[in-house]
Write a protein that holds these residues in place. Structure first.
Motif, PDB file in Angstrom:
ATOM      1  N   ARG A   1      43.173  47.238  48.768  1.00  0.00           N
ATOM      2  CA  ARG A   1      43.004  45.784  48.626  1.00  0.00           C
ATOM      3  C   ARG A   1      41.536  45.480  48.457  1.00  0.00           C
ATOM      4  O   ARG A   1      40.684  46.197  48.974  1.00  0.00           O
ATOM      5  N   LEU A   2      41.277  44.402  47.768  1.00  0.00           N
ATOM      6  CA  LEU A   2      39.933  43.842  47.700  1.00  0.00           C
ATOM      7  C   LEU A   2      39.994  42.468  48.347  1.00  0.00           C
ATOM      8  O   LEU A   2      40.807  41.640  47.954  1.00  0.00           O
ATOM      9  N   VAL A   3      39.168  42.249  49.342  1.00  0.00           N
ATOM     10  CA  VAL A   3      39.060  40.921  49.928  1.00  0.00           C
ATOM     11  C   VAL A   3      38.030  40.182  49.076  1.00  0.00           C
ATOM     12  O   VAL A   3      36.890  40.620  48.951  1.00  0.00           O
ATOM     13  N   VAL A   4      38.461  39.093  48.474  1.00  0.00           N
ATOM     14  CA  VAL A   4      37.601  38.317  47.578  1.00  0.00           C
ATOM     15  C   VAL A   4      37.373  36.927  48.181  1.00  0.00           C
ATOM     16  O   VAL A   4      38.073  36.532  49.119  1.00  0.00           O
ATOM     17  N   PRO A   5      36.386  36.176  47.658  1.00  0.00           N
ATOM     18  CA  PRO A   5      36.095  34.853  48.225  1.00  0.00           C
ATOM     19  C   PRO A   5      37.316  33.945  48.349  1.00  0.00           C
ATOM     20  O   PRO A   5      37.454  33.219  49.341  1.00  0.00           O
ATOM     21  N   ALA A   6      38.227  34.002  47.392  1.00  0.00           N
ATOM     22  CA  ALA A   6      39.412  33.131  47.426  1.00  0.00           C
ATOM     23  C   ALA A   6      40.328  33.426  48.607  1.00  0.00           C
ATOM     24  O   ALA A   6      41.122  32.570  49.010  1.00  0.00           O
ATOM     25  N   ASP A   7      40.224  34.613  49.205  1.00  0.00           N
ATOM     26  CA  ASP A   7      41.060  34.959  50.362  1.00  0.00           C
ATOM     27  C   ASP A   7      40.623  34.214  51.619  1.00  0.00           C
ATOM     28  O   ASP A   7      41.400  34.092  52.575  1.00  0.00           O
TER      29      ASP A   7
END
Length: 129
Positions: free
Chosen positions: A16-22
């Motif tokens: 998974r990539l935790v991105v700003p939208a998360d």
């Protein structure tokens, strides 16, 4: 459960990539399954410009519970620095892996959102048995 008693049937791996939208939402690494799963490591990097406190949450007795938290420094896992193992950071030294029963969930939650254009990569590794 030690490694000698773990009879792995298939590999379990999720990235998974935790991105700003998360934002600071719970991000499931192991959604509710129909089989037993053991996660042996949760490797994390941090391509953000700030450190992140990451909480590990798991279903315990049917209730989603915070197991512990760990700080991933800014830049960890980049420029030759190794990724860090979230499980090793929050579990007692004698505990090997995290075992989930059917229906259990395992996830992570950042205390603050990732800064725009950056991300936090996560790789959970284990197996089904």
């Amino acid at each position: 459960m030690g490694l000698s008693t773990f009879d792995e049937r298939a590999v379990y791996s999720v990235a998974r990539l935790v991105v700003p939208a998360d934002g600071t939402s719970l991000l499931p690494l192991v959604p509710a399954q129909t089989t037993d799963i053991r996660i042996d490591s949760i490797l994390m990097g941090n391509r953000d410009g700030i450190s992140h406190t990451v909480a590990l949450l798991a279903t315990i007795g049917g209730v989603l519970t915070k197991v512990g938290s760990f700080v991933i420094p800014a830049g960890q896992g980049t420029n030759g620095t190794p990724c860090l193992d979230l499980l090793a950071g929050v579990l007692p030294a004698a505990q090997v892996g995290w075992t989930l029963k059917p229906g259990d969930l395992l996830g992570v939650q950042l205390s603050v959102a990732v800064v725009a254009t950056f991300d936090v990569p996560i790789q959970a590794l284990g197996g089904t048995f």
